[in-house]
Design an enzyme around this catalytic site. Structure first.
Site, PDB file in Angstrom:
ATOM      1  N   LYS A 194      50.096  13.851  63.976  1.00  0.00           N
ATOM      2  CA  LYS A 194      51.181  14.620  64.587  1.00  0.00           C
ATOM      3  C   LYS A 194      51.134  14.399  66.093  1.00  0.00           C
ATOM      4  CE  LYS A 194      52.946  19.280  65.192  1.00  0.00           C
ATOM      5  NZ  LYS A 194      52.876  20.673  64.735  1.00  0.00           N
ATOM      6  N   ARG A 204      61.102  24.835  68.308  1.00  0.00           N
ATOM      7  CA  ARG A 204      60.450  25.876  69.112  1.00  0.00           C
ATOM      8  C   ARG A 204      61.479  26.908  69.553  1.00  0.00           C
ATOM      9  NH1 ARG A 204      56.331  21.965  72.633  1.00  0.00           N
ATOM     10  NH2 ARG A 204      55.165  21.225  70.818  1.00  0.00           N
ATOM     11  N   GLU A 236      42.808   9.520  62.244  1.00  0.00           N
ATOM     12  CA  GLU A 236      43.116  10.900  61.832  1.00  0.00           C
ATOM     13  C   GLU A 236      43.404  10.966  60.331  1.00  0.00           C
ATOM     14  OE1 GLU A 236      42.993  13.750  63.118  1.00  0.00           O
ATOM     15  OE2 GLU A 236      43.171  13.670  65.290  1.00  0.00           O
ATOM     16  N   LYS A 251      54.315  12.566  61.841  1.00  0.00           N
ATOM     17  CA  LYS A 251      55.348  13.418  62.429  1.00  0.00           C
ATOM     18  C   LYS A 251      55.407  13.209  63.917  1.00  0.00           C
ATOM     19  CE  LYS A 251      56.221  18.257  63.281  1.00  0.00           C
ATOM     20  NZ  LYS A 251      55.702  19.582  63.258  1.00  0.00           N
ATOM     21  N   SER A 277      63.137  18.500  64.047  1.00  0.00           N
ATOM     22  CA  SER A 277      64.309  19.220  64.555  1.00  0.00           C
ATOM     23  C   SER A 277      65.094  18.442  65.624  1.00  0.00           C
ATOM     24  CB  SER A 277      63.871  20.568  65.113  1.00  0.00           C
ATOM     25  OG  SER A 277      62.912  20.401  66.149  1.00  0.00           O
ATOM     26  N   TYR A 316      65.776  18.549  57.691  1.00  0.00           N
ATOM     27  CA  TYR A 316      66.820  19.582  57.733  1.00  0.00           C
ATOM     28  C   TYR A 316      68.115  19.043  57.137  1.00  0.00           C
ATOM     29  CZ  TYR A 316      63.275  21.410  60.783  1.00  0.00           C
ATOM     30  OH  TYR A 316      62.062  21.829  61.265  1.00  0.00           O
TER      31      TYR A 316
HETATM   32  C1  PBG Z   1      53.875  23.937  64.870  1.00  0.00           C
HETATM   33  C2  PBG Z   1      54.919  23.089  64.262  1.00  0.00           C
HETATM   34  C3  PBG Z   1      55.902  22.452  64.993  1.00  0.00           C
HETATM   35  C4  PBG Z   1      56.727  21.811  64.074  1.00  0.00           C
HETATM   36  C5  PBG Z   1      56.232  22.063  62.797  1.00  0.00           C
HETATM   37  N1  PBG Z   1      55.086  22.863  62.939  1.00  0.00           N
HETATM   38  C6  PBG Z   1      56.157  22.446  66.449  1.00  0.00           C
HETATM   39  C7  PBG Z   1      55.069  22.211  67.399  1.00  0.00           C
HETATM   40  O1  PBG Z   1      54.061  21.569  67.095  1.00  0.00           O
HETATM   41  O2  PBG Z   1      55.222  22.686  68.511  1.00  0.00           O
HETATM   42  C8  PBG Z   1      57.933  21.016  64.459  1.00  0.00           C
HETATM   43  C9  PBG Z   1      58.952  20.787  63.428  1.00  0.00           C
HETATM   44  C10 PBG Z   1      60.272  20.325  63.957  1.00  0.00           C
HETATM   45  O3  PBG Z   1      60.457  20.054  65.165  1.00  0.00           O
HETATM   46  O4  PBG Z   1      61.188  20.233  63.148  1.00  0.00           O
HETATM   47  N2  PBG Z   1      52.726  24.148  64.227  1.00  0.00           N
END
Ligand code: PBG
Length: 333
Positions: A194, A204, A236, A251, A277, A316
């Site tokens: 990630k 967020r 990882e 991700k 997102s 989404y």
């Molecule tokens: C946080 C988390 C995030 C997302 C999924 N879990 C945001 C972050 O790491 O700040 C992002 C998902 C998205 O942007 O659609 N644990």
């Protein structure tokens, strides 16, 4: 002109193109992320993500019925928690939103693959995925908290626990906690690679979870990965598999298609990708301006993620894509 090779011969008609199509995309490959909020009959629009809502539990149940009819059998739940503190304790409240939502879903739709996000950010005042001591996001204390959160979700009936926090050793610790408490059948979908990405901005906004305290870093770079790295992603992933991850995730997806491909080639476990997102919001914004065709754009993007090697995709666009794919099913394109 005498040409030995004329690749265009295989592009002449829909039926021919269908015969040689290399990648498949089905509603069954998709996982729909859902934001859960309190109340009843609530569909609270998320302004950073047009077409997405914070849903109350009863609405989540209804949404799953629609998804199942469309062929989407998996959801990933995020809690919208106005209750936040320094310890993140609302994350493992057995009467909290997520456990209640999981229980409600399992009564009505026991077959849906219910996945729950495990990280503290929606529940901490500073917005970090972990605990902050002396201005630092502390690893091992956070892992203990995450184990409590995972157990709370497993007890409620979650099929897969999805740790998205990027702490070291959390997959092994969660696996051990689950097994020790009789949840050997609960799976782990690990957010293994990630990245510290700008593409989480709209998410967020949806959860009010941006890092915000003066006493803690304003970004997540000490635990999420540097976008410049790929070897580190393989490390990882290897660690998470060793620690017992059932599925590994990359991700975001779009700016990291090469990482998805590298993980696919190196490991023999199912690979997930998160079409996040910001990737969603960019397509919506450009479509709103009339600059891209939304339907074609979202399918093209999902195809690219499958082509890169992802088995499953969190998106989404899951509902839109499933609707389009069903309309197009059996037709030649
Ligand atoms: C946080 C988390 C995030 C997302 C999924 N879990 C945001 C972050 O790491 O700040 C992002 C998902 C998205 O942007 O659609 N644990």
């Amino acid at each position: 002109m005498e040409l030995t090779h004329r690749p265009r011969r295989l592009r002449r008609t829909g039926p021919v193109r269908s015969l040689i199509r290399e990648t498949e995309l089905c509603p069954q490959h998709l996982i729909y992320p859902i934001f859960v909020t309190k109340g009843e009959h609530v569909r609270d629009p998320i302004n950073t993500m047009p077409g997405q809502f914070r849903l109350s539990i009863d609405e989540v149940v209804q949404e799953c019925e629609i998804l199942l009819k469309l062929g989407v059998g998996a959801v990933n739940l995020f809690g919208y928690s106005p209750e936040k503190d320094e310890t993140g304790k609302f994350a493992w409240d057995t009467e909290g939103l997520i456990p209640r939502c999981v229980r409600a879903l399992k009564v009505v739709h026991p077959e849906v693959c219910v996945q729950t996000d495990v990280a503290l950010d929606p529940y901490t005042t500073h917005g970090h995925d972990g605990l902050v001591f002396g201005g630092e996001i502390v690893n091992d204390e956070t892992v203990e908290a995450l184990c409590q959160m995972a157990l709370c979700h497993a007890e409620a009936g979650a099929d897969w626990i999805a740790p998205s926090d990027m702490m070291d050793g959390r997959v092994g610790a969660i696996r051990e906690a689950l097994d020790a408490n009789g949840f050997a059948n609960t799976g782990i979908l690990a957010y293994s690679a990630k990245y510290a990405s700008c593409f989480y901005g709209p998410f967020r906004g949806a959860l009010g979870s941006a890092p915000k305290s003066d006493a803690a870093p304003k970004d997540k770079k000490t635990y999420q990965m540097d976008p410049a790295n790929v070897r580190e992603a393989l490390k990882e992933v290897a660690l998470d598999i060793e620690e017992g991850a059932d599925v590994v995730m990359v991700k975001p997806a779009l700016a990291y298609l090469d990482v998805i491909r590298a993980v696919r080639e190196e490991f023999d476990v199912p690979v997930a990708a998160y079409n996040v997102s910001g990737e969603y919001a960019m397509v919506c914004a450009a479509a709103e301006k009339g600059w891209v065709e939304k339907d074609r754009a979202l399918l093209e993007i999902l195809f690219s993620i499958r082509r890169a090697g992802a088995d499953m995709i969190l998106s989404y666009f899951a509902k839109d894509a499933a609707t389009l794919l069903r309309e197009q099913y059996g037709k030649f394109a």
